[in-house]
Design an enzyme around this catalytic site. Sequence first.
Site, PDB file in Angstrom:
ATOM      1  N   ARG A  21      72.854  40.621  14.534  1.00  0.00           N
ATOM      2  CA  ARG A  21      72.523  40.030  13.230  1.00  0.00           C
ATOM      3  C   ARG A  21      73.002  40.921  12.088  1.00  0.00           C
ATOM      4  NH1 ARG A  21      67.419  37.628  13.304  1.00  0.00           N
ATOM      5  NH2 ARG A  21      67.703  37.461  11.060  1.00  0.00           N
ATOM      6  N   GLN A  37      62.650  34.338   2.449  1.00  0.00           N
ATOM      7  CA  GLN A  37      62.315  34.633   3.844  1.00  0.00           C
ATOM      8  C   GLN A  37      63.541  35.175   4.561  1.00  0.00           C
ATOM      9  OE1 GLN A  37      59.974  31.084   5.623  1.00  0.00           O
ATOM     10  NE2 GLN A  37      61.064  30.206   3.914  1.00  0.00           N
ATOM     11  N   ASN A  81      67.303  50.939  -2.569  1.00  0.00           N
ATOM     12  CA  ASN A  81      68.252  50.246  -1.719  1.00  0.00           C
ATOM     13  C   ASN A  81      67.626  49.044  -1.057  1.00  0.00           C
ATOM     14  OD1 ASN A  81      70.680  51.640  -1.755  1.00  0.00           O
ATOM     15  ND2 ASN A  81      69.790  53.283  -0.549  1.00  0.00           N
ATOM     16  N   VAL A  82      68.148  47.895  -1.280  1.00  0.00           N
ATOM     17  CA  VAL A  82      67.936  46.779  -0.370  1.00  0.00           C
ATOM     18  C   VAL A  82      69.300  46.196  -0.100  1.00  0.00           C
ATOM     19  CG1 VAL A  82      65.596  46.155  -1.102  1.00  0.00           C
ATOM     20  CG2 VAL A  82      67.579  45.159  -2.233  1.00  0.00           C
ATOM     21  N   ASP A  83      69.390  45.413   0.900  1.00  0.00           N
ATOM     22  CA  ASP A  83      70.672  44.870   1.273  1.00  0.00           C
ATOM     23  C   ASP A  83      70.594  43.365   1.243  1.00  0.00           C
ATOM     24  OD1 ASP A  83      72.364  46.848   1.683  1.00  0.00           O
ATOM     25  OD2 ASP A  83      72.577  46.561   3.823  1.00  0.00           O
ATOM     26  N   HIS A 123      59.859  38.538   4.404  1.00  0.00           N
ATOM     27  CA  HIS A 123      59.974  38.787   5.849  1.00  0.00           C
ATOM     28  C   HIS A 123      60.743  40.067   6.149  1.00  0.00           C
ATOM     29  CE1 HIS A 123      59.052  34.330   7.016  1.00  0.00           C
ATOM     30  NE2 HIS A 123      58.003  34.987   6.563  1.00  0.00           N
ATOM     31  N   CYS A 147      59.957  53.384  11.924  1.00  0.00           N
ATOM     32  CA  CYS A 147      59.530  54.146  13.093  1.00  0.00           C
ATOM     33  C   CYS A 147      58.365  53.434  13.781  1.00  0.00           C
ATOM     34  CB  CYS A 147      59.107  55.544  12.657  1.00  0.00           C
ATOM     35  SG  CYS A 147      58.602  56.561  14.054  1.00  0.00           S
ATOM     36  N   GLY A 149      66.542  25.417   1.353  1.00  0.00           N
ATOM     37  CA  GLY A 149      67.091  25.767   2.676  1.00  0.00           C
ATOM     38  C   GLY A 149      66.082  26.342   3.645  1.00  0.00           C
ATOM     39  N   THR A 150      64.868  25.813   3.636  1.00  0.00           N
ATOM     40  CA  THR A 150      63.896  26.251   4.649  1.00  0.00           C
ATOM     41  C   THR A 150      63.292  25.025   5.329  1.00  0.00           C
ATOM     42  OG1 THR A 150      61.782  27.373   5.052  1.00  0.00           O
ATOM     43  CG2 THR A 150      62.139  26.569   2.806  1.00  0.00           C
TER      44      THR A 150
HETATM   45  C1  BJW Z   1      70.362  23.892   4.497  1.00  0.00           C
HETATM   46  C2  BJW Z   1      71.658  24.245   4.688  1.00  0.00           C
HETATM   47  C3  BJW Z   1      72.420  24.172   3.497  1.00  0.00           C
HETATM   48  C4  BJW Z   1      70.796  24.448   6.628  1.00  0.00           C
HETATM   49  N1  BJW Z   1      71.816  23.788   2.350  1.00  0.00           N
HETATM   50  N2  BJW Z   1      69.721  23.524   3.450  1.00  0.00           N
HETATM   51  C5  BJW Z   1      49.066  28.820   9.710  1.00  0.00           C
HETATM   52  C6  BJW Z   1      49.166  27.791  10.628  1.00  0.00           C
HETATM   53  C7  BJW Z   1      49.786  27.979  11.852  1.00  0.00           C
HETATM   54  C8  BJW Z   1      50.363  29.209  12.202  1.00  0.00           C
HETATM   55  C9  BJW Z   1      50.265  30.225  11.295  1.00  0.00           C
HETATM   56  C10 BJW Z   1      49.620  30.038  10.080  1.00  0.00           C
HETATM   57  N3  BJW Z   1      49.693  31.211   9.377  1.00  0.00           N
HETATM   58  C11 BJW Z   1      50.394  32.106  10.125  1.00  0.00           C
HETATM   59  C12 BJW Z   1      50.724  31.541  11.300  1.00  0.00           C
HETATM   60  C13 BJW Z   1      51.492  32.182  12.391  1.00  0.00           C
HETATM   61  C14 BJW Z   1      52.976  32.285  12.104  1.00  0.00           C
HETATM   62  C15 BJW Z   1      53.559  30.903  11.893  1.00  0.00           C
HETATM   63  O1  BJW Z   1      53.797  30.429  10.799  1.00  0.00           O
HETATM   64  N4  BJW Z   1      53.878  30.236  12.973  1.00  0.00           N
HETATM   65  C16 BJW Z   1      54.501  28.909  12.889  1.00  0.00           C
HETATM   66  C17 BJW Z   1      55.664  28.853  13.856  1.00  0.00           C
HETATM   67  C18 BJW Z   1      53.467  27.854  13.042  1.00  0.00           C
HETATM   68  N5  BJW Z   1      53.253  33.117  10.942  1.00  0.00           N
HETATM   69  C19 BJW Z   1      53.272  34.435  11.051  1.00  0.00           C
HETATM   70  O2  BJW Z   1      53.034  34.991  12.106  1.00  0.00           O
HETATM   71  C20 BJW Z   1      53.557  35.227   9.801  1.00  0.00           C
HETATM   72  N6  BJW Z   1      52.541  36.189   9.634  1.00  0.00           N
HETATM   73  C21 BJW Z   1      51.342  35.893   9.101  1.00  0.00           C
HETATM   74  O3  BJW Z   1      51.108  34.840   8.552  1.00  0.00           O
HETATM   75  O4  BJW Z   1      50.405  36.897   9.250  1.00  0.00           O
HETATM   76  C22 BJW Z   1      49.025  36.530   9.185  1.00  0.00           C
HETATM   77  C23 BJW Z   1      48.667  35.683  10.413  1.00  0.00           C
HETATM   78  C24 BJW Z   1      49.209  35.980  11.652  1.00  0.00           C
HETATM   79  C25 BJW Z   1      48.900  35.190  12.759  1.00  0.00           C
HETATM   80  C26 BJW Z   1      48.048  34.091  12.611  1.00  0.00           C
HETATM   81  C27 BJW Z   1      47.522  33.798  11.361  1.00  0.00           C
HETATM   82  C28 BJW Z   1      47.825  34.607  10.255  1.00  0.00           C
HETATM   83  C29 BJW Z   1      54.868  35.995   9.967  1.00  0.00           C
HETATM   84  C30 BJW Z   1      56.038  35.086  10.068  1.00  0.00           C
HETATM   85  C31 BJW Z   1      57.286  35.903  10.337  1.00  0.00           C
HETATM   86  C32 BJW Z   1      58.507  35.023  10.565  1.00  0.00           C
HETATM   87  N7  BJW Z   1      59.579  35.818  10.990  1.00  0.00           N
HETATM   88  C33 BJW Z   1      60.901  35.242  11.113  1.00  0.00           C
HETATM   89  C34 BJW Z   1      61.860  36.302  11.659  1.00  0.00           C
HETATM   90  C35 BJW Z   1      62.140  37.331  10.596  1.00  0.00           C
HETATM   91  C36 BJW Z   1      63.046  38.402  11.102  1.00  0.00           C
HETATM   92  C37 BJW Z   1      64.429  37.893  11.389  1.00  0.00           C
HETATM   93  O5  BJW Z   1      65.163  37.506  10.473  1.00  0.00           O
HETATM   94  O6  BJW Z   1      64.741  37.896  12.571  1.00  0.00           O
HETATM   95  O7  BJW Z   1      61.356  34.774   9.847  1.00  0.00           O
HETATM   96  S1  BJW Z   1      60.960  33.780  12.122  1.00  0.00           S
HETATM   97  C38 BJW Z   1      62.150  32.936  11.155  1.00  0.00           C
HETATM   98  O8  BJW Z   1      61.541  31.758  10.565  1.00  0.00           O
HETATM   99  C39 BJW Z   1      62.482  33.870   9.999  1.00  0.00           C
HETATM  100  C40 BJW Z   1      62.549  32.906   8.855  1.00  0.00           C
HETATM  101  O9  BJW Z   1      62.369  33.603   7.670  1.00  0.00           O
HETATM  102  C41 BJW Z   1      61.451  31.920   9.150  1.00  0.00           C
HETATM  103  C42 BJW Z   1      61.609  30.618   8.445  1.00  0.00           C
HETATM  104  O10 BJW Z   1      62.758  29.971   8.870  1.00  0.00           O
HETATM  105  P1  BJW Z   1      63.629  29.123   7.835  1.00  0.00           P
HETATM  106  O11 BJW Z   1      64.143  30.010   6.802  1.00  0.00           O
HETATM  107  O12 BJW Z   1      62.857  27.964   7.401  1.00  0.00           O
HETATM  108  O13 BJW Z   1      64.878  28.725   8.756  1.00  0.00           O
HETATM  109  P2  BJW Z   1      65.093  27.423   9.670  1.00  0.00           P
HETATM  110  O14 BJW Z   1      66.262  27.663  10.528  1.00  0.00           O
HETATM  111  O15 BJW Z   1      63.852  27.008  10.343  1.00  0.00           O
HETATM  112  O16 BJW Z   1      65.440  26.275   8.621  1.00  0.00           O
HETATM  113  C43 BJW Z   1      66.655  26.292   7.900  1.00  0.00           C
HETATM  114  C44 BJW Z   1      66.653  25.099   6.974  1.00  0.00           C
HETATM  115  O17 BJW Z   1      67.807  25.165   6.182  1.00  0.00           O
HETATM  116  C45 BJW Z   1      66.664  23.756   7.710  1.00  0.00           C
HETATM  117  O18 BJW Z   1      65.663  22.919   7.145  1.00  0.00           O
HETATM  118  C46 BJW Z   1      68.051  23.207   7.422  1.00  0.00           C
HETATM  119  O19 BJW Z   1      68.063  21.775   7.319  1.00  0.00           O
HETATM  120  C47 BJW Z   1      68.364  23.868   6.114  1.00  0.00           C
HETATM  121  N8  BJW Z   1      69.787  24.063   5.819  1.00  0.00           N
HETATM  122  N9  BJW Z   1      71.943  24.564   5.961  1.00  0.00           N
HETATM  123  C48 BJW Z   1      70.490  23.484   2.355  1.00  0.00           C
HETATM  124  N10 BJW Z   1      73.737  24.472   3.471  1.00  0.00           N
HETATM  125 ZN    ZN Z   2      58.898  58.641  13.073  1.00  0.00          ZN
END
Ligand code: BJW
Ligand code: ZN
Length: 316
Positions: free
Chosen positions: A66, A105, A142-144, A175, A183, A263-264
């Site tokens: 990545r 995100q 620094n952020v990227d 995120h 670490c 785009g989410t």
């Molecule tokens: C276009 C396009 C173009 C394409 N133009 N559009 C409440 C209810 C249920 C569960 C939970 C809740 N609260 C928390 C949770 C648990 C969990 C969660 O949400 N789970 C769900 C799966 C239900 N959340 C967490 O654990 C979060 N922590 C938290 O809330 O802590 C407290 C807590 C914990 C546990 C329980 C309760 C509370 C942390 C979430 C961390 C997510 N991490 C990731 C990886 C980051 C690192 C990495 O990059 O590898 O973040 S997962 C991944 O998903 C990444 C993204 O930021 C995130 C969102 O994805 P995104 O951006 O929406 O991408 P896609 O691919 O899904 O969608 C892309 C979109 O773009 C599509 O719609 C396309 O159509 C569109 N698109 N091209 C416009 N050109």
């Molecule tokens: Zn250390």
Amino acid sequence: MNQFKHVLKKSKNIIVVAGAGLSAASGIPTFRGKGGMWRKYDALTLATPEGFAENPSLVWQFYHYRRETALKAQPNAAHVALARFSLSSIRESIAPGSTFTLITQVCDLRMETPVIRCRSIARKQPLLPEQGQVEGSDPGINVDGLSPLALEKVMETVEATDREDARKPKIVEMHGRLFDVKCTSCDHVEFNRSSPICEGLAGTEILVEKNVMDPEIPRISLPRCSSCGALARPGVVWFGETIPNVDDIDAIVEDADLCLVVGTASTVYPAAGFAEQVQKNGGNVAVFNIDHSAGDKKADFLFLGPCQDLLPQALG
Ligand code: BJW
Ligand code: ZN
């Protein structure tokens, strides 16, 4: 579009909640859609603390791949439109007297620029560092990122006063960052965009591309903490981990009267709940997505199409 522009004009606190689709046109795969990473790779194995504890080698190969992809990417027209709009001199003619915050995100960040460090943001105040609401607003931080990189590029084309404005932090990376290395033992976090991040991972990006990762790179050959020598991990937020400074992000969302959802898929919380929160407070929501996404039926404005085409029209 005209109705949206009318709402934009009278909005005072504008937020953008961005997802992987923002960077799709820059060649960075999304997570869930067509060609999405979670279709090819297992999210529970690669994006949870448990997955990392079980097999850090696999997880590091995925994140090395990545990082290498993000290093080659360039901002697209959607990043540039947001960067331009973040400059008050440009925004002033479109949405006079408004504040702007990009809550992203997207972790594929790779450029030096200021970001909002949430801890000291006060409610009901514009996000201006000199007024003391923003900590860590030193432009040297620094952020990227593609969004920050777009901002840097836009800055080159504007007047000196606008360049000052562009240095004010306007981006919350909820995120984490692909190029932060944390670490697993001490508190040390460092920004690192070396390519490769370590010799042990060199060349493995090709294996990840073909989905034939080598599970057995010895721990000692994986990235280590430069302070204490323990195993390091990517500085991103995985499933089940808390979002840093979530209360401060919540305060920004609470103050917003217009939320652009860009785009989410709006399936990952808490970000997926921000638009609803703004609407509950009487604000408007505009969704920009190439396809339908969760909750878009409730949006006040729905722009279906590539954000790299639609955002420049909407914010121009
Ligand atoms: C276009 C396009 C173009 C394409 N133009 N559009 C409440 C209810 C249920 C569960 C939970 C809740 N609260 C928390 C949770 C648990 C969990 C969660 O949400 N789970 C769900 C799966 C239900 N959340 C967490 O654990 C979060 N922590 C938290 O809330 O802590 C407290 C807590 C914990 C546990 C329980 C309760 C509370 C942390 C979430 C961390 C997510 N991490 C990731 C990886 C980051 C690192 C990495 O990059 O590898 O973040 S997962 C991944 O998903 C990444 C993204 O930021 C995130 C969102 O994805 P995104 O951006 O929406 O991408 P896609 O691919 O899904 O969608 C892309 C979109 O773009 C599509 O719609 C396309 O159509 C569109 N698109 N091209 C416009 N050109
Ligand atoms: Zn250390």
